[in-house]
Design an enzyme around this catalytic site. Structure first.
Site, PDB file in Angstrom:
ATOM      1  N   GLY A  39       0.738  -1.350   0.104  1.00 59.49           N
ATOM      2  CA  GLY A  39      -0.051   0.045  -0.033  1.00 59.49           C
ATOM      3  C   GLY A  39       0.846   1.211   0.002  1.00 59.49           C
ATOM      4  N   GLU A  89       1.717   1.779  -3.381  1.00 61.60           N
ATOM      5  CA  GLU A  89       0.221   2.314  -4.120  1.00 61.60           C
ATOM      6  C   GLU A  89       0.267   3.618  -3.835  1.00 61.60           C
ATOM      7  OE1 GLU A  89      -1.768  -1.167  -2.769  1.00 61.60           O
ATOM      8  OE2 GLU A  89      -2.406  -1.427  -4.971  1.00 61.60           O
TER       9      GLU A  89
END
Ligand code: NAD
Length: 680
Positions: free
Chosen positions: A99, A102
């Site tokens: 994440g 991301e």
């Protein structure tokens, strides 16, 4: 405060501060949304996103893995960053994983510190990236690079990330560089044109995943998602990715991989309390194990005195150690000069015990023979300080008997390394009858420095791992005499996910080791025991010891293994001699028997207190015996099958073959109490 905002010079600096590694826990996600609100309300020309400490964002919060997702979701934050009215720049100060990467991918620019690492390792936990990674990364790097990064979960250094197009620049001070950056009109990552299709690369990635991670679903799903980035508009790709992520999150494989991940973390935490620091060591025996244990110790700055029997053996040991340094040079891990200097600085070699330095620990890795080992420790005892920790690397022998007669037996224990000891993570720390808690603490501290996964084991034949291995092989030998063939057993176990079948493994490591072990155990004449003579006959009558003699369970020619007619004949003769009408077995039957045997033995190991908890047994099998990680180890796997089903199977096997099977009382109790083995 998990997320802070500082505004000056019309720049909003958002810092994620969630020690130790800035995971995107619920509080961080809320904090990020609030920070974006604040930056949006202020009159700023750019936003910089960075992490406090040494990490940017190391991924999701493991504690939230099994819970239903809570708002705000990471994809919503990522989308907001991508569409933010002013450019958001990622100043990647350290690891940006999962994440974390991301978040960075949705930023308009990415500038990373030289020491930063970047990657999307989700597949190693049985899922795919869930916040746009599979759709945005290929828009930056093209399909082939994204396929390799995402489907293998590969983590790369900043320099490689720059070369691949994941980031825009490397800078020693990424926040300063982000402040100074001349903004240009640049499209958001999601608005970049879809990457070109690359059918050959997709096909190659599928093949590679099937080979490197056979049986695993997540890598294949990840490949399909990356491939879809070339075909689907961003919004559709993101929706598909999210759905896949949510489906996989609740899958058996993800649960198994999380289980092992948590077990590893718990094991790694064991070396953090107490114990003395080891600075110098004696290693006795410079063969396969001794040389690689010594090399591992030297690698963390421990001075090693390596003891062998005579001058010729010392020279062999020296050559073994030199070879390990040479291998490191060949793999680019060291230079010839550094390797030579390190070896000279760390090692002394000795024939006998006369001139040993006063070491903090001695680790014995000589022949697997009780008398040899006892003689070694009676020589080591007076040669070293009375406080030195004394450890044996025995694979099976009774550690209590090896320790008999030494002064201060509280400092004695087993340290069972796996081969090659400088590579394999697993370490069974064997607690002998008199091992003192400080001795264990010191051993665990050493294990932590060696970056090992230590598992505590009690004394029994073979400890946790080799005891289960022995049981597994005994069970597959029974399958042979009842009608299966070695090649069928190997194929079935590979199909289950073992890296190799039990007979292939024996051909690789040598049939003589297991042979000597069966002899030591007296199986041939053991009462109330189902002795299968096949393996002993292969060794005694044919001298086939595996690859090293060009033949074992298989014939080996030019690196190719093929079923041996001779072995096939021995198997059939033994069935006939035992009066058994050979029958056919399905792969499923083979796997059920072999795995159920491991599970039964695991329950006995727990029941006898040899292992502290079921997850330790799983760690041993996954890290030492190539049990498929994605099945979570035999005990976790038992929970997936259901303990009452395991009990039913064991009862059925025991009815047919009472000498080989029975239902452990701990299993009975666990079934009655409705417990899951993960909690045992
Ligand atoms: P090896 O035969 O390669 O090496 C044994 C070495 O010990 C030889 O170099 C020999 O010269 C030396 N030696 C024998 N007697 C000695 C003595 N009295 N004093 C000093 N040195 C002596 O064997 P290995 O595979 O390295 O195994 C060593 C030990 O480690 C055994 O107990 C074995 O069970 C255990 N072990 C082996 C493995 C493995 O995979 N090979 C894994 C875990 C544990």
């Amino acid at each position: 405060m998990s997320v802070s905002v500082r505004i000056d010079d019309r720049i909003a600096l958002i810092t994620i501060d969630n020690p130790p590694v800035n995971v995107t826990s619920h509080a961080v996600r809320e904090g990020l949304m609030a920070a974006l609100d604040e930056a949006g309300a202020a009159d700023v020309g750019r936003v910089i996103l960075t992490g406090a400490g040494k990490t940017f964002v190391a991924g999701a919060d493991a504690r939230e893995f099994s819970a239903p997702p809570r708002e705000p979701h990471l994809p919503d934050i990522v989308a907001r960053i991508e569409r933010f009215p002013v450019p958001v720049i990622a100043a990647i100060n350290g690891a940006a994983l999962g994440g974390g990467l991301e978040l960075a991918l949705a930023c308009r620019w990415r500038i990373a510190a030289p020491a930063a690492t970047l990657g999307l390792p989700e597949v190693t936990l049985g899922v795919v990236p869930g916040a746009g990674g599979t759709q945005r990364l290929p828009r930056l790097t093209g399909l082939p690079a994204a396929l390799s990064l995402i489907s293998e979960g590969r983590i790369v250094a900043a320099a490689e990330a720059l070369r691949l197009g994941v980031i825009d620049a490397v800078d020693a001070d990424p926040v300063a560089a982000a402040r100074a950056l001349a903004l240009t009109d640049r499209p958001a990552t999601g608005d970049l044109p879809a990457p070109a299709a690359a059918d050959a690369a997709v096909e190659a990635a599928r093949r590679q995943a099937a080979k490197r991670m056979p049986g695993q679903i997540a890598p294949l799903e990840a490949i399909e998602l990356v491939a879809a980035a070339a075909r689907l508009p961003l919004a559709e790709g993101l929706a598909l990715e999210r759905q896949t992520f949510l489906n996989l999150k609740t899958s058996d494989q993800a649960a198994a991989l999380r289980h092992i991940f948590f077990a590893e973390r718990a094991a790694a935490g064991r070396g953090r309390e107490g114990g003395a620091d080891i600075r110098s060591a004696v290693v006795v025996g410079g063969g396969t194990m001794g040389s690689s244990i010594a090399y591992a110790l030297a690698g963390i700055g421990i001075d090693v005195a390596l003891v062998e029997t005579d001058a010729a053996a010392v020279e062999r040991a020296r050559a073994n150690v030199t070879k390990l340094y040479d291998d490191a040079v060949r793999r680019g891990k060291s230079t010839p000069e550094a390797a030579a200097a390190d070896r000279e600085a760390r090692f002394t070699f000795h024939a006998g015990y006369d001139a040993l330095p006063a070491a903090d620990i001695a680790i014995e890795a000589a022949f697997e023979d009780l008398d040899v080992k006892r003689r070694i420790f009676s020589a080591l005892d007076p040669a070293l300080p009375e406080t030195a920790v004394l450890a044996t690397n025995t694979s099976y022998l009774d550690v209590n008997r090896i320790a008999e007669g030494i002064r201060n037996p509280g400092r004695f224990l087993g340290l069972h390394f796996f081969s090659p000891a400088h590579v394999m993570k697993l370490l069974e720390v064997v607690k002998a009858r008199e091992t003192a808690p400080e001795t264990l603490a010191t051993a665990l501290r050493l294990a932590a420095r060696l970056k090992k996964i230590p598992v505590l084991a009690g004394v029994c034949d073979g400890f946790i791992g080799n005891r289960i291995l022995t049981r597994y092989r005994q069970t597959t030998d029974i399958l042979l005499i009842e009608g299966a063939t070695p090649w069928q057993v190997d194929a079935a176990m590979r199909g289950f996910g073992m890296a190799m079948g039990p007979y292939e493994v024996q051909d690789l490591s040598g049939l003589d080791i297991a042979y000597a072990n069966r002899k030591r155990l007296g199986w041939k004449t053991k009462r109330d025991f189902r002795y299968i003579p096949i393996a002993d006959r292969v060794v005694e009558e044919t001298g086939r010891l595996g690859r090293k003699t060009g033949a074992g369970w298989y014939d080996h020619a030019e690196g190719q293994a093929s079923p041996s007619a001779l072995v096939g004949r021995i198997v059939e003769e033994e069935s006939a001699r035992a009066g058994i009408a050979r029958r056919s077995f399905t792969d499923e039957e083979i796997v059920d028997r072999a795995v159920t045997a491991m599970i039964e033995e695991g329950f006995r190991i727990l029941e006898e207190g040899i292992a502290e908890k079921a997850s330790d047994i799983d760690l041993v099998l996954v890290h030492g015996y190539a049990f498929p990680r994605w099945r979570g180890g035999p005990m976790h796997h038992a929970g997936r099958i259901g303990l009452s089903e395991i009990e039913r199977r064991l009862a059925a096997f025991a009815a047919a073959d009472p000498l080989s099977w029975s239902v452990p009382s701990l299993l009975r109790r666990a079934v009655e109490e409705g417990r899951d083995p993960d909690g045992l």
